[in-house]
Structure formats: structure tokens, C-alpha cells
Design an enzyme around this catalytic site. Sequence first.
Site, PDB file in Angstrom:
ATOM      1  N   ARG A 135     107.923  30.664 -15.124  1.00  0.00           N
ATOM      2  CA  ARG A 135     107.984  30.138 -16.509  1.00  0.00           C
ATOM      3  C   ARG A 135     106.613  30.007 -17.155  1.00  0.00           C
ATOM      4  O   ARG A 135     106.429  29.229 -18.091  1.00  0.00           O
ATOM      5  CB  ARG A 135     108.716  28.798 -16.563  1.00  0.00           C
ATOM      6  CG  ARG A 135     110.150  28.894 -16.137  1.00  0.00           C
ATOM      7  CD  ARG A 135     110.978  27.776 -16.722  1.00  0.00           C
ATOM      8  NE  ARG A 135     112.363  27.936 -16.341  1.00  0.00           N
ATOM      9  CZ  ARG A 135     112.890  27.447 -15.233  1.00  0.00           C
ATOM     10  NH1 ARG A 135     112.138  26.747 -14.410  1.00  0.00           N
ATOM     11  NH2 ARG A 135     114.149  27.649 -14.953  1.00  0.00           N
ATOM     12  N   LYS A 157      98.622  38.820 -27.516  1.00  0.00           N
ATOM     13  CA  LYS A 157      99.839  39.633 -27.626  1.00  0.00           C
ATOM     14  C   LYS A 157     100.031  40.346 -26.297  1.00  0.00           C
ATOM     15  O   LYS A 157      99.144  41.086 -25.849  1.00  0.00           O
ATOM     16  CB  LYS A 157      99.698  40.672 -28.738  1.00  0.00           C
ATOM     17  CG  LYS A 157     100.047  40.139 -30.112  1.00  0.00           C
ATOM     18  CD  LYS A 157     100.160  41.292 -31.088  1.00  0.00           C
ATOM     19  CE  LYS A 157     100.409  40.800 -32.475  1.00  0.00           C
ATOM     20  NZ  LYS A 157     100.404  41.896 -33.464  1.00  0.00           N
ATOM     21  N   GLU A 199      89.692  51.536 -33.172  1.00  0.00           N
ATOM     22  CA  GLU A 199      89.990  50.103 -33.342  1.00  0.00           C
ATOM     23  C   GLU A 199      88.728  49.336 -33.755  1.00  0.00           C
ATOM     24  O   GLU A 199      88.816  48.278 -34.367  1.00  0.00           O
ATOM     25  CB  GLU A 199      90.588  49.515 -32.047  1.00  0.00           C
ATOM     26  CG  GLU A 199      91.872  50.187 -31.574  1.00  0.00           C
ATOM     27  CD  GLU A 199      93.153  49.685 -32.261  1.00  0.00           C
ATOM     28  OE1 GLU A 199      93.048  49.010 -33.313  1.00  0.00           O
ATOM     29  OE2 GLU A 199      94.243  49.997 -31.747  1.00  0.00           O
ATOM     30  N   LYS A 241      88.198  39.607 -34.780  1.00  0.00           N
ATOM     31  CA  LYS A 241      89.548  39.395 -34.228  1.00  0.00           C
ATOM     32  C   LYS A 241      89.775  37.915 -33.935  1.00  0.00           C
ATOM     33  O   LYS A 241      90.851  37.371 -34.214  1.00  0.00           O
ATOM     34  CB  LYS A 241      89.766  40.229 -32.962  1.00  0.00           C
ATOM     35  CG  LYS A 241      91.136  39.943 -32.348  1.00  0.00           C
ATOM     36  CD  LYS A 241      91.926  41.118 -31.894  1.00  0.00           C
ATOM     37  CE  LYS A 241      93.369  40.698 -31.575  1.00  0.00           C
ATOM     38  NZ  LYS A 241      94.157  41.713 -30.926  1.00  0.00           N
ATOM     39  N   GLU A 251     101.149  35.815 -36.174  1.00  0.00           N
ATOM     40  CA  GLU A 251     101.357  36.875 -37.152  1.00  0.00           C
ATOM     41  C   GLU A 251     102.423  36.540 -38.200  1.00  0.00           C
ATOM     42  O   GLU A 251     103.353  37.296 -38.435  1.00  0.00           O
ATOM     43  CB  GLU A 251     101.695  38.202 -36.446  1.00  0.00           C
ATOM     44  CG  GLU A 251     101.465  39.398 -37.362  1.00  0.00           C
ATOM     45  CD  GLU A 251     101.553  40.736 -36.641  1.00  0.00           C
ATOM     46  OE1 GLU A 251     100.877  40.902 -35.602  1.00  0.00           O
ATOM     47  OE2 GLU A 251     102.274  41.601 -37.121  1.00  0.00           O
ATOM     48  N   ARG A 255      97.332  38.096 -39.738  1.00  0.00           N
ATOM     49  CA  ARG A 255      97.130  38.843 -38.490  1.00  0.00           C
ATOM     50  C   ARG A 255      97.656  40.267 -38.611  1.00  0.00           C
ATOM     51  O   ARG A 255      97.171  41.172 -37.930  1.00  0.00           O
ATOM     52  CB  ARG A 255      97.789  38.119 -37.305  1.00  0.00           C
ATOM     53  CG  ARG A 255      97.528  38.841 -36.000  1.00  0.00           C
ATOM     54  CD  ARG A 255      97.789  38.033 -34.768  1.00  0.00           C
ATOM     55  NE  ARG A 255      97.508  38.823 -33.588  1.00  0.00           N
ATOM     56  CZ  ARG A 255      97.426  38.358 -32.359  1.00  0.00           C
ATOM     57  NH1 ARG A 255      97.606  37.071 -32.142  1.00  0.00           N
ATOM     58  NH2 ARG A 255      97.159  39.152 -31.348  1.00  0.00           N
ATOM     59  N   ASN A 259      97.002  45.491 -37.891  1.00  0.00           N
ATOM     60  CA  ASN A 259      97.849  46.673 -37.684  1.00  0.00           C
ATOM     61  C   ASN A 259      97.482  47.801 -38.641  1.00  0.00           C
ATOM     62  O   ASN A 259      98.280  48.733 -38.833  1.00  0.00           O
ATOM     63  CB  ASN A 259      99.320  46.294 -37.864  1.00  0.00           C
ATOM     64  CG  ASN A 259      99.783  45.300 -36.821  1.00  0.00           C
ATOM     65  OD1 ASN A 259      99.313  45.335 -35.684  1.00  0.00           O
ATOM     66  ND2 ASN A 259     100.669  44.399 -37.200  1.00  0.00           N
ATOM     67  N   HIS A 262      98.524  51.373 -38.059  1.00  0.00           N
ATOM     68  CA  HIS A 262      99.477  51.391 -36.943  1.00  0.00           C
ATOM     69  C   HIS A 262     100.880  51.822 -37.356  1.00  0.00           C
ATOM     70  O   HIS A 262     101.624  52.341 -36.526  1.00  0.00           O
ATOM     71  CB  HIS A 262      99.535  50.013 -36.274  1.00  0.00           C
ATOM     72  CG  HIS A 262      98.320  49.685 -35.452  1.00  0.00           C
ATOM     73  ND1 HIS A 262      97.049  49.662 -35.967  1.00  0.00           N
ATOM     74  CD2 HIS A 262      98.191  49.363 -34.131  1.00  0.00           C
ATOM     75  CE1 HIS A 262      96.200  49.331 -35.011  1.00  0.00           C
ATOM     76  NE2 HIS A 262      96.858  49.156 -33.891  1.00  0.00           N
ATOM     77  N   HIS A 266     102.089  54.491 -34.957  1.00  0.00           N
ATOM     78  CA  HIS A 266     103.192  54.302 -34.002  1.00  0.00           C
ATOM     79  C   HIS A 266     104.247  55.390 -34.146  1.00  0.00           C
ATOM     80  O   HIS A 266     104.842  55.819 -33.151  1.00  0.00           O
ATOM     81  CB  HIS A 266     103.814  52.910 -34.191  1.00  0.00           C
ATOM     82  CG  HIS A 266     103.031  51.820 -33.516  1.00  0.00           C
ATOM     83  ND1 HIS A 266     103.374  50.494 -33.589  1.00  0.00           N
ATOM     84  CD2 HIS A 266     101.919  51.863 -32.744  1.00  0.00           C
ATOM     85  CE1 HIS A 266     102.506  49.775 -32.894  1.00  0.00           C
ATOM     86  NE2 HIS A 266     101.610  50.575 -32.378  1.00  0.00           N
ATOM     87  N   HIS A 280      96.779  56.111 -28.053  1.00  0.00           N
ATOM     88  CA  HIS A 280      97.074  55.066 -29.049  1.00  0.00           C
ATOM     89  C   HIS A 280      95.988  55.008 -30.140  1.00  0.00           C
ATOM     90  O   HIS A 280      96.291  55.036 -31.334  1.00  0.00           O
ATOM     91  CB  HIS A 280      97.187  53.708 -28.338  1.00  0.00           C
ATOM     92  CG  HIS A 280      97.334  52.554 -29.281  1.00  0.00           C
ATOM     93  ND1 HIS A 280      98.510  52.275 -29.927  1.00  0.00           N
ATOM     94  CD2 HIS A 280      96.438  51.629 -29.705  1.00  0.00           C
ATOM     95  CE1 HIS A 280      98.346  51.217 -30.708  1.00  0.00           C
ATOM     96  NE2 HIS A 280      97.106  50.800 -30.588  1.00  0.00           N
TER      97      HIS A 280
END
Length: 381
Positions: A135, A157, A199, A241, A251, A255, A259, A262, A266, A280
Site C-alpha cells: 500500500r 508521475k 524535453e 519542473k 495536473e 502542469r 505536455n 506530447h 503520443h 519518446h
Amino acid sequence: MTAKTTPLAETDNDHDIVPVDLGTRRYDIHLGSGLIDRAGELIAPLLRRQRTVVISDKNVARHWLTPLVRSLEGAGIETDSIILEPGEQTKSFAQLERLTTELLGKRIERSTIIIALGGGVIGDLVGFAAAVTLRGIDFIQIPTSLLAHVDSSVGGKTGINSLHGKNLVGAFHQPRLVLADTDTLGTLPPRELRAGYAEVVKYGLIGDVGFFEWLENNGDRVLSGDAQAQRHAIGVSCRAKAAVVAADEREHGPRALLNFGHTFGHALEAETGYSSRLLHGEGVAIGSVMALQLSERMGLCLAGAAGRLRAHLKAMGVPHDLTDIADASWTAKRLLDHMGLDKKVTDGKLTFILARAIGDGFVTNNVDEADVLSVLKAALN
Ligand code: NAD
Ligand code: GLY
């Protein structure tokens, strides 16, 4: 977005420390050379029991596992390791099951802190395994790719891919510490270094035109391994960042700026099967040019920004056009359909990160699909 960077908490000749200010879950990013050799000294104070498990992939472990284990054991930390296959396929349910089973088999406890040694794949998978095992246990990021130094190791993330798309199963789970040792970039394949550079450029595009200009003048130093230039570029990126994450950890708003490029990227990654056909960061680079082209087409941004970015990426040897991808023979409609499966869809509308100028990004879902299709069609020619 205006450039708003978190100040360095501390700088010495050896390394910089950038805080990620998240209240009780705050942590530091240590950045510089020789940090793997100092890992034991920096990590030991965080451990209740002097025991840890390092998780890495075969490529990274070949170069960096032995010095890391030497440093940890030298500080009296009993160290175990789990080595996975490299590649995006490792961010899977199968590897999550394998990793959590092996961790539990090693009788880890709630107080055990595990260590992710690798690029974004290892960082995302290990972070998610830490979020769900017992957990929730703590973890440390030791990023080894440029992309992981400036992006994936910071901000919490974590996750794996689903048949429905990338990063669709995951959790926000912040690391306790990030050790970004720039020496690791010396063994990174050049193509991976250039992909990660996209990036870095992103931080200039979304909020810091001065940094973009610095990169135009010094990007070749970053890519040729100049330690001072790398430390500067990674430091600026991590501070940017850290500021965004501190302002909007989950987000709900700004935030999403991270992206940039992206949404397009993606879709391209999905079409190329998350394979070595397109890394990527390469998808992000091509997607960033397209995001500026869309901004220009919608009259939101003065003409010339996309061309300026494209010229810089070209000079750095980073893919910048859709046609840089081998066998790019899709229809614009097919790519648009992939965007609909992306996480960045709100109330059925696509979210785009656009820019009013280089250094002034913003988030919107007020984009006409016809404009997106036009940009895609032009890019495919
Ligand atoms: P990666 O982890 O696959 O690393 C790229 C390749 O380089 C791999 O083959 C790896 O084994 C190798 N490698 C890494 N460091 C090395 C080193 N120092 N020496 C030799 N080889 C080395 O890929 P990546 O580009 O680091 O990360 C991409 C992943 O990160 C994607 O899955 C993406 O979704 C994720 N990501 C996550 C976030 C986030 O905020 N969590 C942000 C951006 C990207
Ligand atoms: N890489 C995007 C984010 O961390 O939000």
C-alpha cells in the site's frame, strides 16, 4: 507562462540542490558529477533499516550498478538488486507483477526505500511499484538518461502502459530524493541523448525564451558532453519542473504545460508501436514543431516560431519533421483518432498546449479539429 523558477537551495563546487517544495512531501534533487559515488552517504540518513533494493535495466546496470552498490555498501547499507529488460515494453502489467512479486519475495517492509536506477522506463515502473506495494513504500530516483534527469525523475508521475495507450495506469507518488549524476550521461547512446534534449528545449518553449536562446547558442555543448553546459541545462530544467510541480502537483492546471508537443507525439508513438522507430523524446520534438505550427495556423502566435524551433532541432541532429520517421505513411485522420485516446482529453475535447510565442505556452481545449487535420496533412507531405 512566465519563467518562474525555484531558486537553488544550495550550490557547492560539487553539485547543486534543487528543492521540490511539496510541504510534508518535499524532496531535493541533487545534481552534478560524482553523485553515484556519494549515494551511500546521501541515502543512509533516509533509511530506518540500512537495507535497500536497487532496480535497474540491463543496459544501465552494466555501467552503473557496481559503483552504486559499492557506494551503498560502503555506507553500511545492505543492497539487493533486480535487473529488468530495457525498453518501453518493460512498463507493463507483466513486469509490474514480476517486480512486485520479487520485491515481496525479498521480504521488504513498509519502511524499506527502493531505488530506481535508470531512464524514464525504470523510473516510471519502479515508482508505480513503490506506490502499490504494501500500500505504498518510499523510493529514490537515480536518473541515467537525459530525459529522466530533466523530466521523468521529478514530479511523481509513475505508471505503466495499457493496451489502450501509454501511461494510462499509474499513480502520483513522489520520490524521497533524486540523485541526478551527470556522469551517467557519458554512457547514454547519442540517439537517446538527442531525444532527451527535446524535453530540455520544452522548458524554453513553455516559459523561458532566454533559456531557449541559451540553448540555441550552447545546445551543441550540452550534446557533446560538456559537463558545465549539461549541469546548467539540467539545472534550469529541473528548477522549471520543480516550480510547475509545486504549483500544481496533480495536473489540475498549469502542469499540463509540461505536455507541450506530447499530444502529437503520443499519436506518433502509438503509430510506431512504442518502438525504436521513434523514441519518446523524438516524438516530443516533432510534436513540439507541430504544436507551434498549429499555434501559427490558429493566428495565436506570430509566424516564424515553428521555423525557428525546427532550425534549432535540425542543427542539433534531433528529428523535427514527421517525415523524419521511417515509413511515415499514415493519414492525418488516423493520427487524429490516436489523439482521441490520449489521456489529455477533457469532456470529449482534445487538450492542446499551444504558444503565443517561444517562451509563452498555454493550455487550451478550444481547438478546431479542422486546424489539427490541416497541420497533420501539411506535415505528412
Ligand atoms: P528509457 O528508460 O527506455 O532509456 C532509454 C534507453 O537508454 C534504454 O535502452 C536504457 O536502457 C538506456 N539507458 C538509460 N540510461 C543509460 C545510461 N546512462 N547508459 C547507457 N544506457 C542507458 O527511456 P527514457 O527516454 O529515459 O524515458 C522514456 C520513458 O519516460 C517513457 O516511458 C515516458 O513515458 C516516460 N516519461 C515519464 C515522465 C514522467 O513524468 N513520469 C516524463 C517524461 C517521460
Ligand atoms: N512529464 C509531464 C509531467 O511530469 O507532468
